[in-house]
Scaffold this motif. Structure first.
Motif, PDB file in Angstrom:
ATOM      1  N   VAL A 119      -0.466   2.288  -4.772  1.00 42.34           N
ATOM      2  CA  VAL A 119       0.420   1.141  -4.605  1.00 42.34           C
ATOM      3  C   VAL A 119       1.879   1.602  -4.654  1.00 42.34           C
ATOM      4  O   VAL A 119       2.220   2.553  -5.362  1.00 42.34           O
ATOM      5  CB  VAL A 119       0.136   0.097  -5.716  1.00 42.34           C
ATOM      6  CG1 VAL A 119       0.459   0.660  -7.088  1.00 42.34           C
ATOM      7  CG2 VAL A 119       0.884  -1.203  -5.479  1.00 42.34           C
ATOM      8  N   LEU A 120       2.708   0.959  -3.856  1.00 38.14           N
ATOM      9  CA  LEU A 120       4.156   1.144  -3.935  1.00 38.14           C
ATOM     10  C   LEU A 120       4.697  -0.098  -4.630  1.00 38.14           C
ATOM     11  O   LEU A 120       4.801  -1.160  -4.016  1.00 38.14           O
ATOM     12  CB  LEU A 120       4.754   1.273  -2.529  1.00 38.14           C
ATOM     13  CG  LEU A 120       6.279   1.349  -2.451  1.00 38.14           C
ATOM     14  CD1 LEU A 120       6.814   2.624  -3.078  1.00 38.14           C
ATOM     15  CD2 LEU A 120       6.752   1.230  -1.010  1.00 38.14           C
ATOM     16  N   HIS A 140       0.870  -1.171   0.000  1.00 40.26           N
ATOM     17  CA  HIS A 140       0.000   0.000   0.000  1.00 40.26           C
ATOM     18  C   HIS A 140       0.912   1.228   0.000  1.00 40.26           C
ATOM     19  O   HIS A 140       1.916   1.273   0.702  1.00 40.26           O
ATOM     20  CB  HIS A 140      -0.871  -0.033   1.254  1.00 40.26           C
ATOM     21  CG  HIS A 140      -1.918   1.040   1.274  1.00 40.26           C
ATOM     22  ND1 HIS A 140      -1.622   2.355   1.500  1.00 40.26           N
ATOM     23  CD2 HIS A 140      -3.250   0.988   1.072  1.00 40.26           C
ATOM     24  CE1 HIS A 140      -2.734   3.068   1.450  1.00 40.26           C
ATOM     25  NE2 HIS A 140      -3.738   2.252   1.189  1.00 40.26           N
ATOM     26  N   SER A 141       0.553   2.221  -0.819  1.00 39.87           N
ATOM     27  CA  SER A 141       1.462   3.359  -0.987  1.00 39.87           C
ATOM     28  C   SER A 141       1.628   4.175   0.290  1.00 39.87           C
ATOM     29  O   SER A 141       2.551   4.987   0.378  1.00 39.87           O
ATOM     30  CB  SER A 141       0.991   4.249  -2.122  1.00 39.87           C
ATOM     31  OG  SER A 141      -0.268   4.808  -1.827  1.00 39.87           O
ATOM     32  N   GLY A 142       0.766   3.964   1.282  1.00 38.73           N
ATOM     33  CA  GLY A 142       0.967   4.634   2.558  1.00 38.73           C
ATOM     34  C   GLY A 142       2.330   4.302   3.152  1.00 38.73           C
ATOM     35  O   GLY A 142       2.949   5.126   3.834  1.00 38.73           O
TER      36      GLY A 142
END
Lengths: 447, 447
Positions: free
Chosen positions: A310-311, A207-209
């Motif tokens: 997304v990462l 998750h890009s967080g």
């Protein structure tokens, strides 16, 4: 004995049928379709004009090697009998392997690349023998069946047959007219090193967080790429330009003599300006003697519509380095690896995909002079000399490595659509091509 | 009158049925499937516990607004009745809209996000009223139907109903336990600006041989991106950090109190090290108070197998900027535009896709204290306080903009698979969640 021209007129329908028969026979190197049949057909055509022919096994499609004629000069000819896959078939006006004659053009897969020139040269030699007599020089002819898949066996063949292949000059597979209907003679090919740069980050996409704390594969790739070329398109790979030799006097003279309509070229390419807003000779120097580092593709993460937060854990770029003398694929790869390592990018993997050496011929070689003279006689104009085509091909191992000067000349034109649907050549070009080969034989035997 | 605990035991089968009925009803905001039916079902559930209910038209799915109870304190609750699309359906063990009870978990689309918490809160209020009496505080409940598509109508609703929505604290949609089975209380959300950077070069893709003289769209994008973040993951957008406030004393204390097992976290994320090889408090500061500029996706040219020698004429990157106080989407976009222009990247187009303000609550707000006390009583441990979740949601317009302190707490756990196949919650968490709401009501009415 009829004259050469009369013979051509008489035989025109049969010559066209021969060409159609050759291109009707599929020979798709990528799939292997029809390779044996086509090799047989080419051998027949060669034997019909009295050549001694061998099919040399390679592990892939056989290489056809033929010899014909005798004389103090030896001309090496290179062609290939394989073609690109016909896809996308839907976009063809008529089926790719059902040759169609429309508007004085022959449409079929492979007719431009490279069966048209192969057939044209066969017909020229036949016509010479039927109307003038025995050939005044020796022809050594290499016709491979794997050019469209990167000629995986040609270099080994060339090494093994090095002594056999000695020649005074080489006529390369094809060539043709430019947008101004002027014949071009191309005397070399830029080399190429195609490669992928790959970066792998964590075990999986996140998750890009988490990008606040987890390293990013794609940022690593961006930073690594950024070290390779600056905003002025100057290549920054350490010591890259150390291996690039400047064009010599003769080559510069050739560039200066080259017709170059900037506005027309910009329009043809669909761009508004050349790199760095350059003009004239600077543009030509870059085009013909400049190395490149080009991003042909890059991909990472989500590339569909809208948003995905997304990462991504992987990223790659496809890079095409065009090589000019004296850069080689080996030098290119080793400089790139050292450059990245020196900057802490040991994690950026280099995956070489294909490498070809640049190939050049001296501007004043006899084969060049003979081609120039033949163009003047047949086409009535001075040919455009092109030092290094940006296209690629296995010229280096077959000729440059042996010091055999090589020229590309042939029967294609800018509308030939090589590798694309509706591939075609013009019949007038084909028959002028026969005349060109006649004159080339005459001139090259003499010079 | 039975005790609260006895009532829960007696009603357990019916409560589970209620939950199953709610999640069996599809309500896919992206497609509109079942929105009206679900809104009706939620309204019934609310009316059954004595709430006054309105369905407020929005142009999209209606917002349900309910009030129940009275007292000096007002608690705002936010939930949503829409769910993510169930794709990929193949990967579900049982169909997404046929709730399945396995291993003391309920599996269904939306059970974790966000119908489980919605139903849990309804059951808690019902149980309170049936066993304790009238609610000691006023509840204002906003349940929207468009959260999964970015809450396009919620901000306008919040503005229009600003006076109605006044409250002393807000309980946000969900929350739950961490990997150590400890309850988390999250007091805000990072903001986000999702955008695309797009570069267009010439009119069409060119043969990569022309890369020697034709400008490259993808190199432009690489160079522009490279100006945004350096090798140490420091964001370089001019004046970006001017808008980032450092965590205050209370917030730093919260970070220091946070359990943080580095090895466990690295393993959970599947990475070998944190950004810049940082440790401990530095990592937590980045995670909770650091802004990000993340490349979620990038694409240009040929990205299939093998080689294509092409100079692509377009390139784009999808960028996710997580915003911490006091960065706003507007500031982010305007700084980015100015930054690119200042460096000559006026040709790099910025396409904003979604923006949400960061949302924070004071650590010492009564709603935080009430939640903490309720966790202690129900779960027997100190909750983990999380300042800013990296997730997103429409918290800012509904609560932060009005100064309403907000806490996220709920019945999910790290295996809940929100947005993914086999989404689920654990029944024990659900019934503990009912107890938590009971205590929260009790504590918040009192503090």
């Amino acid at each position: 004995m009829p004259t050469f021209d009369t013979f051509l007129t008489e035989q025109r329908p049969r010559f066209i049928d021969d060409l159609k028969t050759l291109v009707a026979q599929p020979s798709v190197a990528a799939t292997g379709q029809g390779m044996i049949e086509t090799a047989g057909l080419v051998q027949q055509r060669l034997e019909r004009i009295g050549a001694t022919v061998q099919q040399i096994p390679t592990g892939g499609a056989p290489i056809i090697y033929a010899e014909i004629g005798s004389g103090s000069r030896t001309l090496l000819i290179y062609n290939h009998y394989d073609v690109q896959p016909p896809d996308p078939i839907d976009l063809w006006t008529t089926p790719p392997f059902e040759p169609s004659l429309r508007d004085a053009k022959v449409y079929a897969r492979g007719v431009s690349d490279n069966k048209g020139d192969l057939s044209c040269r066969l017909h020229a030699i036949e016509a010479w023998q039927k109307t003038i007599g025995p050939l005044p020089l020796k022809i050594k002819w290499v016709i491979e069946g794997e050019e469209e898949i990167g000629s995986p066996h040609l270099a080994a063949f060339a090494q093994q047959y090095a002594a056999t292949l000695q020649a005074d000059g080489c006529l390369w597979e094809t060539g043709g007219k430019n947008e101004d209907e002027r014949m071009t003679l191309t005397m070399g090919l830029k080399g190429i090193q195609y490669l992928e740069l790959r970066v792998r980050g964590g075990e999986r996409d996140l998750h890009s967080g988490y990008a606040a704390i987890a390293p990013s594969a794609v940022w690593r790739l961006i930073w690594a790429l950024n070290t390779l070329k600056d905003l002025n398109d100057e290549i920054l790979i350490d010591h890259y330009y150390d291996h690039v030799r400047a064009p010599n006097e003769a080559e510069l003279a050739m560039l200066k003599a080259m017709p170059f309509d900037e506005a027309k070229r910009l329009a043809a390419l669909g761009i508004e300006r050349f790199i760095n807003d350059e003009h004239g000779l600077d543009v030509l120097k870059r085009l013909y003697y400049g190395p490149t580092v080009t991003i042909c593709g890059i991909q990472s993460g989500y590339t569909g519509e809208g948003m995905k937060t997304v990462l991504p854990n992987t990223a790659f770029a496809k890079i095409d380095c065009r090589l000019v003398p004296d850069l080689t694929p080996e030098i290119c790869l080793s400089l790139l690896r050292a450059h990245l390592d020196r900057r802490g990018f040991g994690d950026v993997e280099i995956v070489p995909l294909n490498g070809e050496h640049p190939a050049t011929s001296a501007v004043d070689a006899p084969i060049v002079a003979a081609c120039q003279a033949a163009v003047r006689e047949v086409y009535g104009h001075e040919p455009v000399l092109i030092p290094l085509s940006a296209g690629s091909g296995p010229m280096y191992p077959l000729t440059t490595a042996f010091g055999i000067p090589t020229v590309m000349a042939g029967v294609t034109y800018p509308g030939s659509r090589a590798h694309a649907p509706d591939e075609n050549i013009r019949l007038d070009d084909y028959f002028e091509g026969i005349q060109f080969i006649r004159k080339l034989i005459e001139m090259f035997a003499r010079v």
